[in-house]
Motif scaffolding. Sequence first.
Motif, PDB file in Angstrom:
ATOM      1  N   ALA A 230       0.844  -1.212   0.000  1.00 43.97           N
ATOM      2  CA  ALA A 230       0.000   0.000   0.000  1.00 43.97           C
ATOM      3  C   ALA A 230       0.878   1.261   0.000  1.00 43.97           C
ATOM      4  O   ALA A 230       0.627   2.198  -0.775  1.00 43.97           O
ATOM      5  CB  ALA A 230      -0.928  -0.019   1.212  1.00 43.97           C
ATOM      6  N   ASP A 231       1.913   1.273   0.832  1.00 43.77           N
ATOM      7  CA  ASP A 231       2.813   2.442   0.881  1.00 43.77           C
ATOM      8  C   ASP A 231       3.461   2.700  -0.470  1.00 43.77           C
ATOM      9  O   ASP A 231       3.530   3.838  -0.941  1.00 43.77           O
ATOM     10  CB  ASP A 231       3.982   2.175   1.856  1.00 43.77           C
ATOM     11  CG  ASP A 231       3.558   2.378   3.288  1.00 43.77           C
ATOM     12  OD1 ASP A 231       2.383   2.734   3.508  1.00 43.77           O
ATOM     13  OD2 ASP A 231       4.416   2.158   4.183  1.00 43.77           O
ATOM     14  N   GLU A 232       3.963   1.633  -1.059  1.00 44.09           N
ATOM     15  CA  GLU A 232       4.716   1.785  -2.313  1.00 44.09           C
ATOM     16  C   GLU A 232       3.793   2.163  -3.469  1.00 44.09           C
ATOM     17  O   GLU A 232       4.138   2.983  -4.308  1.00 44.09           O
ATOM     18  CB  GLU A 232       5.459   0.474  -2.645  1.00 44.09           C
ATOM     19  CG  GLU A 232       6.509   0.094  -1.627  1.00 44.09           C
ATOM     20  CD  GLU A 232       7.728   1.014  -1.635  1.00 44.09           C
ATOM     21  OE1 GLU A 232       8.203   1.380  -2.720  1.00 44.09           O
ATOM     22  OE2 GLU A 232       8.178   1.380  -0.529  1.00 44.09           O
ATOM     23  N   VAL A 233       2.613   1.550  -3.490  1.00 41.74           N
ATOM     24  CA  VAL A 233       1.664   1.868  -4.561  1.00 41.74           C
ATOM     25  C   VAL A 233       1.272   3.343  -4.456  1.00 41.74           C
ATOM     26  O   VAL A 233       1.221   4.066  -5.461  1.00 41.74           O
ATOM     27  CB  VAL A 233       0.423   0.939  -4.486  1.00 41.74           C
ATOM     28  CG1 VAL A 233      -0.696   1.443  -5.394  1.00 41.74           C
ATOM     29  CG2 VAL A 233       0.827  -0.487  -4.894  1.00 41.74           C
ATOM     30  N   ALA A 234       1.034   3.798  -3.232  1.00 40.47           N
ATOM     31  CA  ALA A 234       0.660   5.209  -3.045  1.00 40.47           C
ATOM     32  C   ALA A 234       1.757   6.121  -3.589  1.00 40.47           C
ATOM     33  O   ALA A 234       1.491   7.154  -4.194  1.00 40.47           O
ATOM     34  CB  ALA A 234       0.419   5.483  -1.568  1.00 40.47           C
ATOM     35  N   LYS A 235       3.018   5.721  -3.379  1.00 40.20           N
ATOM     36  CA  LYS A 235       4.123   6.570  -3.824  1.00 40.20           C
ATOM     37  C   LYS A 235       4.349   6.525  -5.336  1.00 40.20           C
ATOM     38  O   LYS A 235       4.710   7.515  -5.946  1.00 40.20           O
ATOM     39  CB  LYS A 235       5.423   6.099  -3.145  1.00 40.20           C
ATOM     40  CG  LYS A 235       5.781   6.902  -1.905  1.00 40.20           C
ATOM     41  CD  LYS A 235       7.212   6.598  -1.483  1.00 40.20           C
ATOM     42  CE  LYS A 235       7.206   5.805  -0.190  1.00 40.20           C
ATOM     43  NZ  LYS A 235       8.454   5.216   0.197  1.00 40.20           N
ATOM     44  N   TYR A 236       4.177   5.358  -5.924  1.00 37.11           N
ATOM     45  CA  TYR A 236       4.679   5.194  -7.295  1.00 37.11           C
ATOM     46  C   TYR A 236       3.638   4.939  -8.384  1.00 37.11           C
ATOM     47  O   TYR A 236       3.947   5.060  -9.559  1.00 37.11           O
ATOM     48  CB  TYR A 236       5.722   4.050  -7.326  1.00 37.11           C
ATOM     49  CG  TYR A 236       6.951   4.409  -6.527  1.00 37.11           C
ATOM     50  CD1 TYR A 236       7.809   5.411  -6.963  1.00 37.11           C
ATOM     51  CD2 TYR A 236       7.232   3.774  -5.322  1.00 37.11           C
ATOM     52  CE1 TYR A 236       8.928   5.772  -6.226  1.00 37.11           C
ATOM     53  CE2 TYR A 236       8.351   4.129  -4.569  1.00 37.11           C
ATOM     54  CZ  TYR A 236       9.197   5.126  -5.026  1.00 37.11           C
ATOM     55  OH  TYR A 236      10.292   5.492  -4.293  1.00 37.11           O
ATOM     56  N   GLU A 237       2.401   4.572  -8.011  1.00 35.09           N
ATOM     57  CA  GLU A 237       1.448   4.194  -9.066  1.00 35.09           C
ATOM     58  C   GLU A 237       1.124   5.358  -9.999  1.00 35.09           C
ATOM     59  O   GLU A 237       1.027   5.190 -11.218  1.00 35.09           O
ATOM     60  CB  GLU A 237       0.160   3.632  -8.454  1.00 35.09           C
ATOM     61  CG  GLU A 237      -0.667   2.902  -9.487  1.00 35.09           C
ATOM     62  CD  GLU A 237      -1.809   2.125  -8.850  1.00 35.09           C
ATOM     63  OE1 GLU A 237      -1.984   0.956  -9.189  1.00 35.09           O
ATOM     64  OE2 GLU A 237      -2.516   2.692  -7.971  1.00 35.09           O
TER      65      GLU A 237
END
Length: 465
Positions: free
Chosen positions: A309-316
């Motif tokens: 969730a953290d990474e998707v929020a940052k990079y999607e």
Amino acid sequence: MPLKLFCCDECIPERQNHVYIKEEGEDTTQYLPLSNIETIPGSLSERGCSYCGAKLVIGGVIKDCIQMIHGPVGCAYDTWHTKRYPSDNDNFQLKYVWSSDTKEKHIVFGAEKQLKKAIKEAFKEFPKIKRMFVYTTCTTALIGDDPKAVCREVEEELGDVDIFVVECPGFAGVSQSKGHHELNIGWMRDKIGTLEPEIKSEYTINVIGDYNIQGDTYVLQRYFDKMGIQVIAHFTGNVTYDQLRCMHRAKLNVVNCARSAGYIANELKRVYDIPRMDVDTWGFDYIKVALRKIGAFFGLEDKAEEVIADEVAKYEGKLNWYKERLKGKKVCIWTGGPRLWHWTKALEDDLGMEVVAMSSKFGHQEDFEKVIARGRVGTIYIDDGNELEFFEVLDNIHADIIFTGPRVGDLVKKLHIPYINGHAYHNGPYMGFEGAVNMARDMYNGIYSPMWSLAGKDPRVVQEL
Ligand code: CFM
């Protein structure tokens, strides 16, 4: 069985068995192009040698040991500084090159004394370094030197050093793939289990087949830190010699590059009963799958979801920006082998691109099985491709961008086609969520660079072409 004989291969018709075009409904369990066999004489192969597979790909990455190449100095120099794998040890592994520097007289009278002298000199020059890899090369293997005996003598004399010998003369095997195998099996046989790690978590893994190309290992390490998983050893990104001796204490082996390091995972399963889990650490959707699989193994599903969730929020959002601009663009992947099957579907699913031709230098049958299963119908799949074949591919299909090495890359640039370094990356890391964005950004920068239209408009360049 849709095989293709390129026009440029008319004088070496056996090449037809190495080029395959996938057709609708084709059952690849019944048929695969030939691979991992000797290069056909007359074909200008792009392969490397066994020594290169051991030293450049796996051993040279280790951050705290001397890499002694037992042979003529060229073998050492030519595998130095050609791959970008940094470390947090001030990049010790990238700074220096060591060789026993054998000459004609050593070939006639034996080079063992020369090796012993070089090893002792190297340890003296770097008094803080107590670990060493010694590699054999064609010349020193042919004359029958026994580097293992030399190294045992030095270990006894110096008392506080540990040396690992890889018997990987260039002529062994048909490509660098043999060197991967030698190093994997030798390390398992000689070094694993000779040291005990400090265990700090009940969740322990080895990450196998990740070489910290431009920081890939750092990205993966961050995910595992957040999940509370201890990585005993990365085989071999940003790793120490002694961490690799402790691999027997992991509860799970997470395998990315199965071609270069599947052997050690299999041996750890056979000897220590450590399960092997194959994952893809490249690709925005694939890394989600990988983290979920690892989370499920340890009952850490929630932790995995938090990281995702953290990474998707940052990079999607960033990925989607590139997706808009890369959708429908046509790609070729011409690298070693595994990156073909790791990347083809990731580029198609994450970014809507179309992979139209793939070439593997040294993939085995299992690599072709995977890539053809994941690849598109109509795509060209080549084993041990040569440069003339690459140019013929480009005459026949349109490609917007090519993943390959700098040598072929510089040639395709002359055709005004951008290339991305498919081995050492342009501006990596390429693994994980941020890596998928970096890869998309490099492709975007390549494809949309004004350089191509400007080069095309230069009358001198047009004339020369
Ligand atoms: Fe594995 Fe690799 Fe590859 Fe490879 Fe290589 Fe490589 Fe490669 Mo260049 S270990 S097999 S032998 S993923 S050096 S870091 S990029 S050809 S596809």
